[in-house]
Design an enzyme around this catalytic site. Structure first.
Site, PDB file in Angstrom:
ATOM      1  N   TRP A 105     -13.432  22.557  10.627  1.00  0.00           N
ATOM      2  CA  TRP A 105     -12.853  21.518   9.790  1.00  0.00           C
ATOM      3  C   TRP A 105     -13.804  21.269   8.631  1.00  0.00           C
ATOM      4  O   TRP A 105     -14.987  21.038   8.831  1.00  0.00           O
ATOM      5  CB  TRP A 105     -12.663  20.215  10.574  1.00  0.00           C
ATOM      6  CG  TRP A 105     -11.496  20.276  11.503  1.00  0.00           C
ATOM      7  CD1 TRP A 105     -10.946  21.404  12.034  1.00  0.00           C
ATOM      8  CD2 TRP A 105     -10.744  19.181  12.000  1.00  0.00           C
ATOM      9  NE1 TRP A 105      -9.886  21.083  12.843  1.00  0.00           N
ATOM     10  CE2 TRP A 105      -9.748  19.718  12.838  1.00  0.00           C
ATOM     11  CE3 TRP A 105     -10.799  17.797  11.825  1.00  0.00           C
ATOM     12  CZ2 TRP A 105      -8.813  18.911  13.500  1.00  0.00           C
ATOM     13  CZ3 TRP A 105      -9.889  17.001  12.487  1.00  0.00           C
ATOM     14  CH2 TRP A 105      -8.899  17.560  13.313  1.00  0.00           C
ATOM     15  N   LYS A 161      -8.397  22.434   7.354  1.00  0.00           N
ATOM     16  CA  LYS A 161      -8.556  23.127   8.634  1.00  0.00           C
ATOM     17  C   LYS A 161      -8.632  24.613   8.355  1.00  0.00           C
ATOM     18  O   LYS A 161      -7.639  25.296   8.188  1.00  0.00           O
ATOM     19  CB  LYS A 161      -7.401  22.780   9.562  1.00  0.00           C
ATOM     20  CG  LYS A 161      -7.437  21.293   9.878  1.00  0.00           C
ATOM     21  CD  LYS A 161      -6.321  20.833  10.776  1.00  0.00           C
ATOM     22  CE  LYS A 161      -6.451  19.339  10.958  1.00  0.00           C
ATOM     23  NZ  LYS A 161      -5.322  18.551  10.505  1.00  0.00           N
ATOM     24  N   THR A 173       0.850  -1.182   0.000  1.00  0.00           N
ATOM     25  CA  THR A 173       0.000   0.000   0.000  1.00  0.00           C
ATOM     26  C   THR A 173       0.885   1.230   0.000  1.00  0.00           C
ATOM     27  O   THR A 173       1.985   1.188   0.543  1.00  0.00           O
ATOM     28  CB  THR A 173      -0.945  -0.015   1.216  1.00  0.00           C
ATOM     29  OG1 THR A 173      -1.734   1.153   1.196  1.00  0.00           O
ATOM     30  CG2 THR A 173      -0.197  -0.085   2.530  1.00  0.00           C
ATOM     31  N   GLU A 203      -4.601  -2.982   4.326  1.00  0.00           N
ATOM     32  CA  GLU A 203      -4.234  -3.571   5.608  1.00  0.00           C
ATOM     33  C   GLU A 203      -5.352  -4.435   6.194  1.00  0.00           C
ATOM     34  O   GLU A 203      -5.167  -5.153   7.167  1.00  0.00           O
ATOM     35  CB  GLU A 203      -3.921  -2.452   6.632  1.00  0.00           C
ATOM     36  CG  GLU A 203      -2.644  -1.672   6.365  1.00  0.00           C
ATOM     37  CD  GLU A 203      -2.829  -0.490   5.409  1.00  0.00           C
ATOM     38  OE1 GLU A 203      -3.783  -0.517   4.601  1.00  0.00           O
ATOM     39  OE2 GLU A 203      -2.022   0.447   5.461  1.00  0.00           O
TER      40      GLU A 203
HETATM   41  P1  ADP Z   1      -3.864   3.480  -0.844  1.00  0.00           P
HETATM   42  O1  ADP Z   1      -3.542   4.045   0.514  1.00  0.00           O
HETATM   43  O2  ADP Z   1      -2.699   3.080  -1.655  1.00  0.00           O
HETATM   44  O3  ADP Z   1      -4.919   4.268  -1.593  1.00  0.00           O
HETATM   45  P2  ADP Z   1      -5.867   1.553   0.000  1.00  0.00           P
HETATM   46  O4  ADP Z   1      -6.714   1.229  -1.173  1.00  0.00           O
HETATM   47  O5  ADP Z   1      -5.575   0.492   0.955  1.00  0.00           O
HETATM   48  O6  ADP Z   1      -4.525   2.066  -0.541  1.00  0.00           O
HETATM   49  O7  ADP Z   1      -6.516   2.799   0.717  1.00  0.00           O
HETATM   50  C1  ADP Z   1      -7.362   2.687   1.827  1.00  0.00           C
HETATM   51  C2  ADP Z   1      -7.979   4.011   2.094  1.00  0.00           C
HETATM   52  O8  ADP Z   1      -8.873   4.364   1.030  1.00  0.00           O
HETATM   53  C3  ADP Z   1      -8.831   4.082   3.327  1.00  0.00           C
HETATM   54  O9  ADP Z   1      -8.049   4.260   4.498  1.00  0.00           O
HETATM   55  C4  ADP Z   1      -9.713   5.289   3.024  1.00  0.00           C
HETATM   56  O10 ADP Z   1      -9.055   6.511   3.292  1.00  0.00           O
HETATM   57  C5  ADP Z   1      -9.917   5.192   1.545  1.00  0.00           C
HETATM   58  N1  ADP Z   1     -11.216   4.563   1.270  1.00  0.00           N
HETATM   59  C6  ADP Z   1     -11.476   3.284   0.973  1.00  0.00           C
HETATM   60  N2  ADP Z   1     -12.793   3.080   0.781  1.00  0.00           N
HETATM   61  C7  ADP Z   1     -13.405   4.275   0.962  1.00  0.00           C
HETATM   62  C8  ADP Z   1     -14.757   4.744   0.920  1.00  0.00           C
HETATM   63  N3  ADP Z   1     -15.760   3.941   0.614  1.00  0.00           N
HETATM   64  N4  ADP Z   1     -14.975   6.050   1.203  1.00  0.00           N
HETATM   65  C9  ADP Z   1     -13.974   6.882   1.501  1.00  0.00           C
HETATM   66  N5  ADP Z   1     -12.692   6.520   1.547  1.00  0.00           N
HETATM   67  C10 ADP Z   1     -12.395   5.222   1.287  1.00  0.00           C
END
Ligand code: ADP
Length: 556
Positions: free
Chosen positions: A455, A450, A191, A334
């Site tokens: 926020w 911010k 990731t 994760e």
């Molecule tokens: P990367 O960090 O490389 O983008 P990931 O796909 O594992 O890899 O990212 C996970 C993150 O994606 C989550 O922690 C969140 O911030 C965001 N995320 C995943 N699904 C959603 C969703 N349905 N709505 C908003 N954010 C999301």
């Protein structure tokens, strides 16, 4: 009582054996551009056995890593099943990362053999010289002599093999090891880190198995479903789809490299897709395409959308114009990745405002995943739908550490450690949980704007702007502001040929949002930059703004 149930380990080979015998008639269908090619799951099982025999002969032993550099296709699925089943570890490389990052992750994971699609062989040959650990390359499909020579050139490459020739003649059954520990690694994904290098997550047989079964339950996948897997097999375990298909007996429709709206619409229509999965940008493009290119999508009942917030306007348009329910879900690499799935309670009237509030939320925690909201000073915030905190999670398919091999930099080590808190994973996502366990994310902690004492959620603003009928895409980032510290900058893609200006959009928005949320800074762009997995890339927008590359109009 010491005599309870049998200790049968939860292994990927059990899913493979089950799916390819009990559901032998189901198929993996790979799009070829004009049409498709298919294999039954019985054939998938036979080829998985052949691949494992071949990999053993090439020296794969113990938990050694086999990398893939592939699109979503039948051979990638076969590899997904074969490599863990033989006890080795599958590492699906993200083909869209920048070359130095691909080199970093393939080296960090210690990939020994890499299986490459022929259409990706050329770019891969450019990386290979920097991957001294890779001894064998297996190419899926035919390549020209020049590409073969480029793959064979590095001294450390013992041989380049052709997939079909390599499998030919190998036995079509394999004695899958049954003495594997279910907690041993079966696959891994990287990731993108906030700073520093990508971070590796190693999934176990047990976590993949439990996640697949839970994902099938939570998403409502069924026997005979025809699942369009747009989410790449290298993105967060492809959200469990390859394994859940084996568990429920559903066929898989694999788009290979044809990920644009036109071929996706054709695939849904011709392959009678019933359900699909991908990030919002994919489905948003499909929706715009369908406006001028009608297609019969009547077989499709739902699409899972995750990875980034699904814009409510897009969800409603799919429901109202195409009868397709968008199922919003949230997760992380994760977390294997599924944490929440937004299926409104049955007590809520479909189509009502309350229904849409539930459907547009990130979702309800799925069985097995526990969540808590941690406020400033480490206090735990209540599940009241109002108190905001950083979400922390734990459960059987949530990683307890990142994969480390001792070669990480200090920055990486610090970042890796900082993500864990008393046995919980810190998600970096900020939001609320309702009494009935629905998660609403305000933002990623690093994206919240911010502004003075307030926020502002960049996601709320994006959703509000994208609800304008002439806006195709909108991305909002915080930029420095002398008076308020930070203010939102809206970068907007307008519908082609529309006379609407960003000033019109701002005026339209003024009636819908409190004044302090309204962005003063606007830029019209051709396309929102995307990350390697198709999410809005806010880092790039911030950089473009800082370097004066955006033509910004200021109002108010
Ligand atoms: P990367 O960090 O490389 O983008 P990931 O796909 O594992 O890899 O990212 C996970 C993150 O994606 C989550 O922690 C969140 O911030 C965001 N995320 C995943 N699904 C959603 C969703 N349905 N709505 C908003 N954010 C999301």
């Amino acid at each position: 009582m010491d005599s309870t149930m049998q200790h049968t380990p939860l292994l990927i080979s059990s899913l493979l054996r089950f799916g390819t015998t009990v559901f032998a008639e189901q198929k993996v269908i790979t799009w070829t551009g004009e049409g498709s090619r298919e294999l039954t799951y019985a054939e998938v099982g036979q080829r998985a056995a052949q691949l494992s025999h071949a990999l053993r002969k090439l020296g794969i032993d113990g938990d050694q890593r086999v990398g893939t550099f592939m699109w979503n296709n039948a051979e990638h699925l076969i590899t997904y099943l074969a490599v863990p089943s033989m006890g080795a570890v599958l590492h699906a490389l993200n083909i869209r990362l920048f070359p130095p990052q691909i080199v970093y992750v393939a080296t960090h994971a210690d990939d020994r053999i890499v299986i490459v699609d022929n259409t990706l062989a050329k770019p891969f040959s450019g990386l290979l010289a920097h991957l001294p650990g890779v001894q064998h390359v297996i190419v899926n499909g035919s390549i020209d002599d020049e590409t073969r020579a480029a793959l064979e050139a590095p001294e450390h490459v013992v041989a380049v093999h052709d997939w079909d020739a390599l499998l030919e003649g190998e036995p079509t059954a394999y004695d899958w090891p049954e003495d594997l520990d279910e907690n041993s690694a079966s696959s891994m994904c990287y990731t993108s880190g906030t700073t520093g290098n990508p971070k590796g997550v190693a999934y176990s047989h047990r976590s993949n198995y439990l996640h697949a079964v839970t994902a099938a339950l939570a998403l409502g996948a069924k026997q005979g479903d025809r699942l369009l897997v747009v989410v790449p097999l290298f993105h967060a375990n492809a959200w469990g789809f390859p394994y859940l298909a084996m568990a429920v007996g559903a066929s898989l429709i694999m788009p290979d490299r044809f990920l644009q709206a036109a071929p996706l619409a054709a695939m849904i229509e011709r392959e009678k897709v019933t359900f699909g999965a991908g990030v919002p940008t994919i489905w948003n493009d499909l929706l715009s395409y369908l406006e001028t290119n009608p297609a019969d999508l009547s077989t499709c009942r739902g699409l899972v959308v995750g990875g980034a917030a699904a814009p409510p306007a897009m969800m409603k348009a799919f429901q109202e114009e195409h009868g397709i329910t968008i199922i919003h879900a949230w997760g992380m690499t994760e977390m294997s990745p599924i944490g929440t799935v937004a299926i409104p309670p049955t007590t809520v009237e479909p189509g009502s405002d309350e229904y849409w509030r539930y459907a547009a939320a990130q979702g309800r925690l799925v069985v097995g995943v526990e969540g808590r909201l941690v406020g400033p000073d480490d206090s735990i915030a209540p599940w009241d739908g109002e108190s905001v905190g950083e979400l922390e999670v734990r459960g059987p398919w949530i990683t307890r550490s990142y994969y480390a091999n001792g070669r990480e930099s200090d920055v990486d080590r610090m970042e890796m450690e900082s993500k864990f808190h008393d046995g919980w994973l810190r998600t970096g996502d900020v939001g609320t949980l309702s009494e009935d366990a629905f998660l609403v994310l305000t933002d990623r902690a690093k994206d919240v704007i911010k502004s003075g004492g307030e926020w502002i959620s960049s996601v709320d603003l994006e959703n509000a702007i994208m609800a304008h009928p002439d806006v195709r895409e909108a991305s909002v980032v915080g930029v420095p502001d002398d008076r308020w510290g930070e203010r939102p900058l809206a970068s907007v893609v307008l519908r082609a040929g529309s006379p609407t200006t960003v000033e019109d959009v701002r005026e339209w928005l003024a009636g819908r949002l409190p004044k302090w949320m309204l962005p003063e800074r606007w830029a019209v762009i051709d396309e929102v930059p995307k990350t390697s997995v198709g999410k809005f890339d806010k880092k790039v927008l911030r950089k473009r703004y800082a370097e004066g590359e955006l033509e910004v109009q200021t109002f108010g």
